[in-house]
Design a protein around this motif. Sequence first.
Motif, PDB file in Angstrom:
ATOM      1  N   MET A   1       0.834  -1.205   0.000  1.00 20.87           N
ATOM      2  CA  MET A   1       0.000   0.000   0.000  1.00 20.87           C
ATOM      3  C   MET A   1       0.869   1.256   0.000  1.00 20.87           C
ATOM      4  SD  MET A   1      -3.163  -1.061  -0.078  1.00 20.87           S
ATOM      5  CE  MET A   1      -4.234   0.189   0.639  1.00 20.87           C
ATOM      6  N   HIS A   2       1.849   1.262  -0.875  1.00 23.41           N
ATOM      7  CA  HIS A   2       2.705   2.437  -1.022  1.00 23.41           C
ATOM      8  C   HIS A   2       2.559   2.988  -2.435  1.00 23.41           C
ATOM      9  CE1 HIS A   2       4.649   1.758   2.829  1.00 23.41           C
ATOM     10  NE2 HIS A   2       4.797   0.481   2.493  1.00 23.41           N
ATOM     11  N   PRO A   3       2.483   4.319  -2.586  1.00 26.94           N
ATOM     12  CA  PRO A   3       2.319   4.894  -3.927  1.00 26.94           C
ATOM     13  C   PRO A   3       3.546   4.658  -4.794  1.00 26.94           C
ATOM     14  CG  PRO A   3       2.657   6.623  -2.285  1.00 26.94           C
ATOM     15  CD  PRO A   3       2.491   5.340  -1.532  1.00 26.94           C
ATOM     16  N   THR A   4       3.298   4.495  -6.092  1.00 26.73           N
ATOM     17  CA  THR A   4       4.336   4.227  -7.087  1.00 26.73           C
ATOM     18  C   THR A   4       4.149   5.201  -8.247  1.00 26.73           C
ATOM     19  OG1 THR A   4       4.310   1.875  -6.515  1.00 26.73           O
ATOM     20  CG2 THR A   4       5.282   2.466  -8.635  1.00 26.73           C
ATOM     21  N   LYS A   5       5.225   5.561  -8.907  1.00 29.99           N
ATOM     22  CA  LYS A   5       5.121   6.430 -10.077  1.00 29.99           C
ATOM     23  C   LYS A   5       4.621   5.631 -11.278  1.00 29.99           C
ATOM     24  CE  LYS A   5       8.545   9.967  -8.925  1.00 29.99           C
ATOM     25  NZ  LYS A   5       9.800  10.651  -9.347  1.00 29.99           N
ATOM     26  N   THR A   6       3.602   6.154 -11.949  1.00 28.14           N
ATOM     27  CA  THR A   6       3.030   5.539 -13.142  1.00 28.14           C
ATOM     28  C   THR A   6       2.837   6.622 -14.198  1.00 28.14           C
ATOM     29  OG1 THR A   6       0.730   5.923 -12.498  1.00 28.14           O
ATOM     30  CG2 THR A   6       1.760   3.882 -11.703  1.00 28.14           C
ATOM     31  N   LYS A   7       2.424   6.197 -15.404  1.00 28.69           N
ATOM     32  CA  LYS A   7       2.184   7.177 -16.465  1.00 28.69           C
ATOM     33  C   LYS A   7       0.893   6.892 -17.205  1.00 28.69           C
ATOM     34  CE  LYS A   7       6.828   8.792 -17.652  1.00 28.69           C
ATOM     35  NZ  LYS A   7       7.917   8.771 -18.674  1.00 28.69           N
TER      36      LYS A   7
END
Length: 220
Positions: A1-7
């Motif tokens: 439940m940790h934010p990740t960089k996406t596009k």
Amino acid sequence: MHPTKTKLRLDGRWSLEELSEATKDYTQLYGFAYSLLPDLPSARREEIDHIYGKFPWRGGYSTVNFFNQLFHKIPPKLRPEVQRIQYASPGFIELTELLLVAVTVAAIVKAVCSAINSAHDTYRKIQKGSVEQELSKINLTKEQLDLSQRQLTFCEGASKSLVAMFALTEAQEQLLDQNVQGNQAMKLKILLSVFRRVEPLAKRQTEGKLRVTGEESDGI
């Protein structure tokens, strides 16, 4: 439940109105996908269950508030947040968000995109059937629903078609059933409203203007 960089991948020309509509649809789908996550904290699950059960689903008020409230039950640090925007051909919007939720949104959009014309026809057929079954007159917040067998059979069959259209997993459908507490008419109305948010994104993806990837950012 940790934010990740996406596009989110962009191409072609975009008006400000188009971009606003696309990001609104995306965030509302994100809230729906979040509600289907397994192993949410019990307090968060209770809040989501409450949102699912509180609206009568007899008009636009229920739809708009359902998605808005689902989204705002997500902890702020786990909501999509813009890190970078590059407007070019191709371009992108880089976000930080929950990867599992982003993957679910991307899978739903891809599934509808793969059969966009038949998906629209299926939606129109189900929407017409809902009117014929007089489902709009039913207050879904009542503890005891008085659905006829004909209405119940229609809701179950129509929901099954939409679940397949979205390529939801068995576990996701089980969570959806849990959220609506077995209320088949509510399940159908929610799935129909989900389609209305997926279809515009799927159309833009079909046109090559947008690609909802659900993939981690490559940093470029």
